[in-house]
Motif scaffolding. Structure first.
Motif, PDB file in Angstrom:
ATOM      1  N   ASP A 176       0.870  -1.172   0.000  1.00 17.90           N
ATOM      2  CA  ASP A 176       0.000   0.000   0.000  1.00 17.90           C
ATOM      3  C   ASP A 176       0.915   1.233   0.000  1.00 17.90           C
ATOM      4  O   ASP A 176       1.270   1.768   1.050  1.00 17.90           O
ATOM      5  CB  ASP A 176      -0.902  -0.046   1.247  1.00 17.90           C
ATOM      6  N   VAL A 177       1.321   1.636  -1.190  1.00 23.00           N
ATOM      7  CA  VAL A 177       2.323   2.706  -1.311  1.00 23.00           C
ATOM      8  C   VAL A 177       1.745   4.046  -0.834  1.00 23.00           C
ATOM      9  O   VAL A 177       2.440   4.836  -0.202  1.00 23.00           O
ATOM     10  CB  VAL A 177       2.846   2.813  -2.762  1.00 23.00           C
ATOM     11  N   ALA A 178       0.444   4.261  -1.095  1.00 21.75           N
ATOM     12  CA  ALA A 178      -0.170   5.532  -0.689  1.00 21.75           C
ATOM     13  C   ALA A 178      -0.121   5.702   0.827  1.00 21.75           C
ATOM     14  O   ALA A 178       0.259   6.775   1.318  1.00 21.75           O
ATOM     15  CB  ALA A 178      -1.609   5.607  -1.193  1.00 21.75           C
ATOM     16  N   SER A 179      -0.460   4.633   1.589  1.00 22.77           N
ATOM     17  CA  SER A 179      -0.409   4.850   3.048  1.00 22.77           C
ATOM     18  C   SER A 179       1.014   4.899   3.555  1.00 22.77           C
ATOM     19  O   SER A 179       1.297   5.616   4.524  1.00 22.77           O
ATOM     20  CB  SER A 179      -1.266   3.858   3.848  1.00 22.77           C
ATOM     21  N   MET A 180       1.937   4.171   2.899  1.00 23.99           N
ATOM     22  CA  MET A 180       3.352   4.325   3.282  1.00 23.99           C
ATOM     23  C   MET A 180       3.761   5.792   3.121  1.00 23.99           C
ATOM     24  O   MET A 180       4.377   6.387   4.002  1.00 23.99           O
ATOM     25  CB  MET A 180       4.227   3.430   2.389  1.00 23.99           C
ATOM     26  N   MET A 181       3.348   6.402   1.985  1.00 27.35           N
ATOM     27  CA  MET A 181       3.735   7.803   1.746  1.00 27.35           C
ATOM     28  C   MET A 181       3.135   8.730   2.803  1.00 27.35           C
ATOM     29  O   MET A 181       3.798   9.663   3.255  1.00 27.35           O
ATOM     30  CB  MET A 181       3.276   8.255   0.352  1.00 27.35           C
ATOM     31  N   ALA A 182       1.886   8.447   3.179  1.00 23.20           N
ATOM     32  CA  ALA A 182       1.229   9.318   4.156  1.00 23.20           C
ATOM     33  C   ALA A 182       1.974   9.305   5.487  1.00 23.20           C
ATOM     34  O   ALA A 182       2.056  10.336   6.156  1.00 23.20           O
ATOM     35  CB  ALA A 182      -0.223   8.874   4.343  1.00 23.20           C
ATOM     36  N   LEU A 209      -0.327   8.576  -7.143  1.00 22.84           N
ATOM     37  CA  LEU A 209       0.403   8.925  -5.927  1.00 22.84           C
ATOM     38  C   LEU A 209       0.901  10.364  -6.033  1.00 22.84           C
ATOM     39  O   LEU A 209       1.167  10.856  -7.135  1.00 22.84           O
ATOM     40  CB  LEU A 209       1.607   7.978  -5.771  1.00 22.84           C
ATOM     41  N   PRO A 210       1.050  11.044  -4.904  1.00 21.40           N
ATOM     42  CA  PRO A 210       1.560  12.416  -4.943  1.00 21.40           C
ATOM     43  C   PRO A 210       3.079  12.456  -5.151  1.00 21.40           C
ATOM     44  O   PRO A 210       3.839  12.828  -4.254  1.00 21.40           O
ATOM     45  CB  PRO A 210       1.154  12.971  -3.572  1.00 21.40           C
ATOM     46  N   ILE A 211       3.510  12.045  -6.357  1.00 18.65           N
ATOM     47  CA  ILE A 211       4.949  12.043  -6.669  1.00 18.65           C
ATOM     48  C   ILE A 211       5.218  13.014  -7.815  1.00 18.65           C
ATOM     49  O   ILE A 211       4.339  13.280  -8.622  1.00 18.65           O
ATOM     50  CB  ILE A 211       5.451  10.626  -7.061  1.00 18.65           C
ATOM     51  N   ARG A 212       6.458  13.556  -7.854  1.00 17.20           N
ATOM     52  CA  ARG A 212       6.832  14.463  -8.955  1.00 17.20           C
ATOM     53  C   ARG A 212       7.148  13.674 -10.210  1.00 17.20           C
ATOM     54  O   ARG A 212       6.885  14.108 -11.327  1.00 17.20           O
ATOM     55  CB  ARG A 212       8.039  15.319  -8.545  1.00 17.20           C
ATOM     56  N   GLY A 213       7.722  12.505 -10.006  1.00 22.57           N
ATOM     57  CA  GLY A 213       8.077  11.724 -11.187  1.00 22.57           C
ATOM     58  C   GLY A 213       8.782  10.430 -10.840  1.00 22.57           C
ATOM     59  O   GLY A 213       8.923  10.069  -9.663  1.00 22.57           O
TER      60      GLY A 213
END
Ligand code: SAM
Length: 292
Positions: free
Chosen positions: A107-113, A145-149
């Motif tokens: 779950d990459v989104a919650s890892m990022m959060a 995902l909230p990533i630049r790239g």
């Protein structure tokens, strides 16, 4: 500064110390050239405020170079045997975290959060396992995902397909799917000699810069991707014949497809590879009412 992990001598010593044997099935080709590693990191344009997600740290060759040039690195590694090695090799870098997981199931989104709360710049940087490059890239993009790239090494042939322009032999549904979300460019071609073991294919590095809004606006993303896939089902067939054979049965299917093509001024005899992403967008919007 600590000694680089990625020199051939240090890599061999680490692998011997732990009796590590490469698993081809996990795409384990490790980089042993610090110059190449640094050039990959250069293309990500990191600052000391950047967060980085890495996929497949291996023994930490790329992780180390990223850690020196960013605020924090979180890396997903599937192979449990690499965990004790990474604990040793990355010990000098307190800004690294390893997550033991298959990135495709994570779950990459919650890892990022949790890991990147408050970060305004997050990039994905990796030397990808080649057996799953496309699923990994598509997962990261489709999850928005909230990533630049994304700056990743992958098979040269896949890089060419991702960055391909309409009217070329490499252009297809993968080019459209990735270019819908990002601006794609091949930034490096990499020889086989910088890996142990050497892969069977040539490699390249691509940079995907995430667009603030998708390249085209469509009424249904799912249907747009269904139409692009259908249009390339058999490359030598016309767009009309591919759509007839791929779209679900309907009473007047052929007439409806012909009407939609005519409405958006696309000749039914054209092949999918000649259509721009903008043309696919208007075509899928015109077909949508008939196949919803
Ligand atoms: N980053 C290292 C380097 O450049 O030397 C290793 C890169 S190697 C090409 C790919 C790495 O991805 C390996 O460490 C492998 O175990 C790991 N890997 C393979 N499949 C994975 C998956 N589904 N999720 C996370 N890691 C994976």
């Amino acid at each position: 500064m600590n000694k680089d992990i990625a020199t051939p001598v240090r890599t061999r010593a680490i692998l011997e110390k732990y009796g590590f044997s490469f698993k081809k099935s996990l795409g384990q080709n490790f980089l042993i050239d610090t110059n190449i590693l640094n050039r990959i990191v250069d293309h990500a344009n990191l600052t000391d405020e950047s967060g980085v997600i890495e996929v497949g740290p291996g023994i930490g060759a790329l992780t180390e170079q990223i850690a020196r040039r960013s605020k924090k690195v979180v890396a997903f590694e599937i192979d449990q045997r690499l965990l004790p090695i990474l604990e040793e090799t990355l010990a000098p870098y307190g800004n690294t975290t390893i997550i033991h997981s298959d990135v495709l199931k994570a779950d990459v989104a919650s890892m990022m959060a949790t890991e990147f709360a408050g970060f305004t710049d997050v990039m994905v940087v990796a030397n990808l396992p080649y057996y799953v490059t496309t699923p990994i890239i598509m997962k990261l993009l489709e999850e928005k995902l909230p990533i630049r790239g994304i700056v990743v090494m992958l098979q040269k042939e896949v890089a060419e397909r991702i960055a391909a322009k309409p009217g070329t032999k490499d252009y297809g549904s993968l080019s459209i799917a990735v270019q819908y979300y990002t601006e794609a460019e091949t930034v490096m071609i990499v020889p086989k000699t910088v890996f142990v073991p050497q892969p069977n294919v040539d490699s390249a590095v691509i940079r995907l810069t995430v667009r603030t809004t998708p390249k085209v606006a469509v009424k249904s993303e799912a249907f747009f991707f269904q139409i692009t896939k259908a249009s390339f089902a058999q490359r030598r067939k016309t767009i009309l014949n591919n759509l007839i054979s791929q779209l679900p049965e309907g009473k007047e299917k052929k007439e409806e497809i012909l009407a939609a093509l005519s409405k958006v001024h696309i000749e039914p005899t054209r092949r999918g590879e000649t259509l721009s992403i903008e043309e696919f967008a208007v075509l899928s919007d015109a077909l949508l009412p008939h196949f919803q």
